[in-house]
Write an enzyme that holds these catalytic residues in place. Structure first.
Site, PDB file in Angstrom:
ATOM      1  N   HIS A  46       0.742  -1.036   0.009  1.00  0.00           N
ATOM      2  CA  HIS A  46       0.008   0.033   0.044  1.00  0.00           C
ATOM      3  C   HIS A  46       0.871   1.324  -0.099  1.00  0.00           C
ATOM      4  O   HIS A  46       0.376   2.206  -0.889  1.00  0.00           O
ATOM      5  CB  HIS A  46      -0.889   0.097   1.201  1.00  0.00           C
ATOM      6  N   GLU A  68      -1.546  -5.022  -4.316  1.00  0.00           N
ATOM      7  CA  GLU A  68      -2.377  -4.844  -2.912  1.00  0.00           C
ATOM      8  C   GLU A  68      -3.708  -5.715  -3.118  1.00  0.00           C
ATOM      9  O   GLU A  68      -4.131  -6.096  -2.094  1.00  0.00           O
ATOM     10  CB  GLU A  68      -2.332  -3.296  -2.835  1.00  0.00           C
ATOM     11  N   ASN A 432      27.777 -20.735  -6.627  1.00  0.00           N
ATOM     12  CA  ASN A 432      28.658 -22.010  -6.686  1.00  0.00           C
ATOM     13  C   ASN A 432      28.270 -23.088  -5.701  1.00  0.00           C
ATOM     14  O   ASN A 432      28.328 -24.421  -6.336  1.00  0.00           O
ATOM     15  CB  ASN A 432      29.969 -21.532  -6.266  1.00  0.00           C
TER      16      ASN A 432
END
Length: 695
Positions: A46, A68, A432
């Site tokens: 919001h 929202e 990795n």
């Protein structure tokens, strides 16, 4: 209104909200029913929407508006959280991050409408609404009444009146005063809800006395409410007059009001109330223009008190400071330290003790000032590592491996300049570990391991350094495979490979362009990850090392200095020149006889308390002639890098000193054993030796 002046604030707060949303949506996936998480997500979305609308970024506002709406449905319990929805929400966050980056670079959000994401969100919303309509079709009277009550705009009817307020309302009714309920609704796009709500509150208070407020006045001031609040008031004025000025407050969507009905509870407790209490309440009513409203506000309804957390809310005691201002402050402290060093040098020639006492006091003050400034510059590494759980989640899906990331020590603090730079190295190490380190689920089960792989990111302070470890319980590094790949790529010759230790072979992984991946993907295989890690960490005066055990896992350890600006150093001389060595890397200082120096594989070493330590003659490394004769004892400074030790041979020791690190610029950057320079108290320049590079 020119909003460009707020652009920096907008960008800072947007990044904070996006960071928060990333973390909270991950939490939501783990705990879909957690109301606190759902409310936090809704508030962040919001706020983002309101900020984007105020700044005029319509595409950003549209996307956050639909997000929202989805969060609102989740909060109301009409939409269930699933993996696909989480994926879509993360894609929305990526789109918002793209908008933010565009705004930062060009002050414009770009032309990408992200219509595909908006359509996906609307599909979820339409599915949710269809389900809601089916559920509401059941003819259950109680649920229907509850629904009507919750959707009603007359929210003042939900306020529960306590005993003290009831006494006041009964007295007002007997005097012919109007008793009204008022519900105020703030616009969704309003940025300063608390300010607008307080304006309305003050306007109503001019013509009426507020008896009850839901949520409480304190919660409204702290902006701990959604988009509406309700009041119960008494007044001698008509309702229209009470609301006249309040309706003129901007960014207020609507104000609903009407007569407030309450039940008269003829309990013995009310009639047995002390006489003075009722008289006081009745007597206070005619004095509407006085500050009487403050008294009823203290007697908050029982319902409000139940919601309110115990204790006074803690005010936000932080302030945003531009990093450039901190840099200026640090430079001034640096100059002060240089001036202090000059006075210390001069004081040695003075006879009087008074002057020396003043110098010692100045030294104490500058040290404390330096420490205070450093604390201001220190920030938790949480700002960097908070994005990694989301990254591991995405990699888990992309690599089709089950994995979990466990983090500890996020509160560990580092200098802001260091924190800004360590994000990429840590990201490469985690990718990795996920791609090369962890095995497939089938192989893990065969080896008797849990199907879900574990990656650990741990940070902690160790003296004047911060250590960050990336650990996995995967395959570990196959040293033979690395050796063969290095020979195949021409990095080393077969002859060199025979004489190389296991550690030296593992360090080949840091070679530019070297990779053991069989195929190139968007995750790995190009041989740039570990090379970037090593070069970036060493540019920050840090070090990286790896420990591994085949089929058990690997641990990558990064060691970084707390600060890159001012350090404690040991001043030494070599060939008449002054040099500085950081105290952080020094273990001991030894006086060694020339006869104790031995040759092992044509390299000079000393046997120090059972440990064989190689020695490095700085006069040879720096290409200057030593002031000492071969027969004299040598002064050896024992330094440590990870688990490796070396002895640096110097001519003389000057002493410990606080020094300011000055960069030598790109022109001398190729001389790796020199990490910078410092200005001494007498104005002389001394070079700072990098013990890591020497080892």
């Amino acid at each position: 209104m020119d909003v460009n002046q707020y652009l920096e604030i907008f960008l800072d707060e947007t990044k904070e909200h996006l960071e928060s949303l990333n973390t909270q949506i991950l939490n939501l996936e783990q705990e879909p029913e957690d109301a606190d998480t759902i409310n936090e997500i809704f508030r962040a979305a919001h706020s983002l929407k309101g900020m984007a609308g105020t700044m005029g970024y319509k595409r950003m506002q549209t996307l956050t508006h639909d997000m929202e709406n989805v969060f609102s449905e989740i909060r109301n319990g009409t939409m269930k959280v699933n993996s696909n929805l989480i994926d879509t929400l993360f894609q929305c966050l990526d789109a918002l991050e793209e908008y933010t980056n565009n705004i930062q670079e060009t002050a414009d959000e770009g032309t990408n409408d992200n219509q595909q994401l908006i359509n996906q969100l609307n599909e979820y919303l339409n599915g949710s609404k269809a389900g809601k309509e089916d559920a509401s079709a059941a003819p259950e009277k109680e649920s229907k009444e509850a629904s009507e009550s919750s959707n009603s705009d007359e929210k003042w009817k939900e306020i529960k009146i306590g005993e003290p307020e009831q006494v006041v309302l009964e007295a007002a009714k007997s005097q012919g005063k109007g008793i009204f309920g008022i519900s105020v609704f703030v616009e969704e796009s309003c940025l300063l809800k608390a300010a607008r709500a307080f304006q309305v509150y003050k306007e109503i208070e001019e013509k009426a006395e507020v008896i009850a407020c839901n949520p409480s006045v304190q919660e409204i001031e702290d902006e701990k409410f959604d988009l509406s609040f309700s009041l119960v008031v008494i007044s001698d004025y008509e309702l229209e007059q009470v609301l006249k000025e309040a309706k003129n407050v901007s960014e207020i969507e609507k104000i609903e009001a009407g007569s407030f009905e309450f039940e008269v509870q003829e309990t013995t407790e009310i009639h047995q109330a002390p006489e003075g209490k009722e008289e006081t309440a009745v007597a206070a009513l005619p004095k509407e223009t006085s500050s009487a409203p403050a008294k009823p506000q203290k007697a908050a309804p029982a319902k409000t008190n139940d919601k309110k957390p115990a204790g006074k809310p803690v005010a936000n005691r932080t302030v945003r400071v531009d990093i450039e201002k901190l840099d200026v402050l640090m430079n001034l402290v640096s100059e002060l330290i240089i001036a202090k060093n000059s006075m210390v040098a001069d004081s040695r020639a003075e006879e009087g003790t008074g002057f020396r006492e003043h110098i010692e006091y100045l030294e104490s003050v500058t040290t404390n000032l330096h420490e205070s400034v450093m604390k201001v510059r220190m920030v938790p590494i949480e700002s960097v590592v908070s994005k990694f759980p989301r990254m591991i989640r995405d990699l888990s899906k992309k690599l089709n491996k089950k994995m979990e990331l466990y983090m500890s020590g996020e509160e560990t603090e580092l200098d802001r300049t260091v924190v800004d730079e360590i994000g990429d190295p840590l990201m490469h190490l985690l990718r990795n570990a996920a791609d090369h380190g962890l095995e497939s689920g089938e192989l893990r089960i065969k080896r008797g391991k849990p199907e879900v792989g574990s990656i650990f990111l741990n940070a902690y302070q160790d003296g004047n350094n911060v250590v960050i470890e990336v650990k996995d319980d995967g395959n570990g590094i196959d040293v033979e495979s690395v050796k063969n790949k290095a020979i195949e790529r021409g990095v080393i010759t077969p002859e060199q490979a025979v004489s190389m230790s296991e550690k030296d072979i593992i360090n080949l992984l840091f070679h530019a362009g070297f990779s053991t991946a069989k195929t190139i993907s968007d995750v790995s295989g190009r041989g740039v990850g570990l090379d970037v890690v090593k070069s970036k960490i060493e540019s920050l005066s840090g070090e990286v090392e790896v420990k591994t055990s085949l089929e058990e896992g690997s641990t990558w350890t990064i060691r970084l200095p707390l600060t890159l600006a001012i350090i404690q150093a040991l001043m030494v001389t070599v060939g008449g020149e002054k040099y500085a060595i950081s105290l952080g890397s020094i273990q001991t200082i030894e006086d060694i006889s020339p006869s104790d120096v031995k040759l092992v594989e044509n390299k000079e070493v000393i046997n120090l308390r059972g440990s064989v330590i190689p020695i490095i003659r700085l006069s040879r490394e720096l290409d200057i002639e030593s002031c000492k004769t071969p027969d004299e004892n040598i002064m050896v400074v024992i330094v440590k890098k990870g688990e490796r030790y070396a002895g640096l041979v110097v001519d003389e020791l000057i002493g410990q000193q606080e020094i300011v690190i000055k960069s030598l610029g790109k022109y001398i950057s190729k001389c790796r054993i020199i990490s910078g320079a410092t200005i001494l108290g007498d104005g002389e320049v001394a070079l700072i030796l990098d013990a890591n590079a020497l080892i």
